[in-house]
Design an enzyme around this catalytic site. Structure first.
Site: not given
Ligand code: PGA
Length: 253
Positions: A78, A154, A156, A161
């Site tokens: 992304d 959440n 994702h 999302e």
């Molecule tokens: P993080 O993010 O590794 O910074 O916890 C993971 C994500 O949002 O996919």
């Protein structure tokens, strides 16, 4: 409830963050050493993620001085939209592609944490081409051999999302409030966090031949259990991975 149609996800308990990252990096090394194809469609293709979680994997890869990554392609899952007005401020990159230069862009993150030290054949980000051609580009390379993923609080994966459909390909998303809040730690203020991004879809991710999903920290425990021990539901996009035929998931404190 949708029933899993493939092998169940494999749970591994590496015991520490460092071991978890080493395990993933070793598998990438084995792939790169073993594949070694020179044709475009037969080169190793690694799917990369940003955020805090994969940093240890990148540190481990950088230690692998005897591995030659110069025939390996990377694909990032992304990228933000809006850090630079609609990418207008992109500078021309190599081979005619432009990359966002903003210090908070994921391209910049990857440069800082990996690309400065490892010379890949070429690295691709969604957003550098039309959304509808990104998946064709991946297919033309022979598909992603190993995809690394984190998981959002959440549920994702990438920026898919809650509510994202199983058959989604690369697309533009409006980030949820919880994601904007989680990501505000990387910005001066929450108002600086982009509200939109471009992400490979669930179907784009599910096409990867092998997937490693890493989760670290007690704040990820609940969502990790929901995603991989609960039902498959669009409310927890990571739960779709239960349908993948070669997906390993790992959690450590
Ligand atoms: P993080 O993010 O590794 O910074 O916890 C993971 C994500 O949002 O996919």
């Amino acid at each position: 409830m949708i029933q899993p149609q493939h092998m169940p996800v494999k749970f591994k308990h590496p015991g520490s963050y460092q071991k978890m990252c080493h395990l993933v990096a070793s598998n990438i090394k084995d792939l790169v050493k073993g594949k070694g194809g020179k044709e475009y469609h037969n080169r190793p293709v690694i799917g990369l993620a940003t955020g805090t979680t994969p940093l240890g994997v990148y540190e481990e890869l950088k230690k692998m001085k005897n591995t030659n990554f110069s025939d390996t392609y990377t694909i990032n899952v992304d990228e933000y939209i809006g850090l630079e007005p609609e990418f207008n401020a992109r500078l021309k990159g190599k081979e005619g592609y432009g990359f966002p230069q903003h210090p908070k862009s994921y391209y910049h993150y990857m440069t800082e944490h990996l690309f400065r030290d490892i010379n890949f054949k070429r690295s691709f980000f969604p957003g550098e081409s039309q959304t509808d051609t990104f998946d064709s580009l991946i297919a033309a390379m022979g598909g992603i051999d190993i995809q690394i993923l984190g998981i959002g609080t959440n549920g994702h994966i990438g920026f898919n999302e809650p509510g994202t459909s199983r058959d989604s390909l690369t697309h533009v998303v409006d980030l949820t409030e919880s994601t904007i809040k989680d990501n505000s730690r990387f910005f001066d203020t929450i108002n600086d966090v982009p509200k939109r991004a471009i992400t490979m879809g669930i179907e784009s991710i599910m096409r990867a031949k092998r997937i490693y999903l890493l989760a670290q920290g007690k704040h990820k425990k609940d969502i990790f259990d929901k995603a991989f021990k609960g039902e498959i539901t669009p409310d927890v996009p990571a739960s779709y991975l239960q349908e993948h035929s070669d997906c390993t998931v790992m959690y450590c404190d």
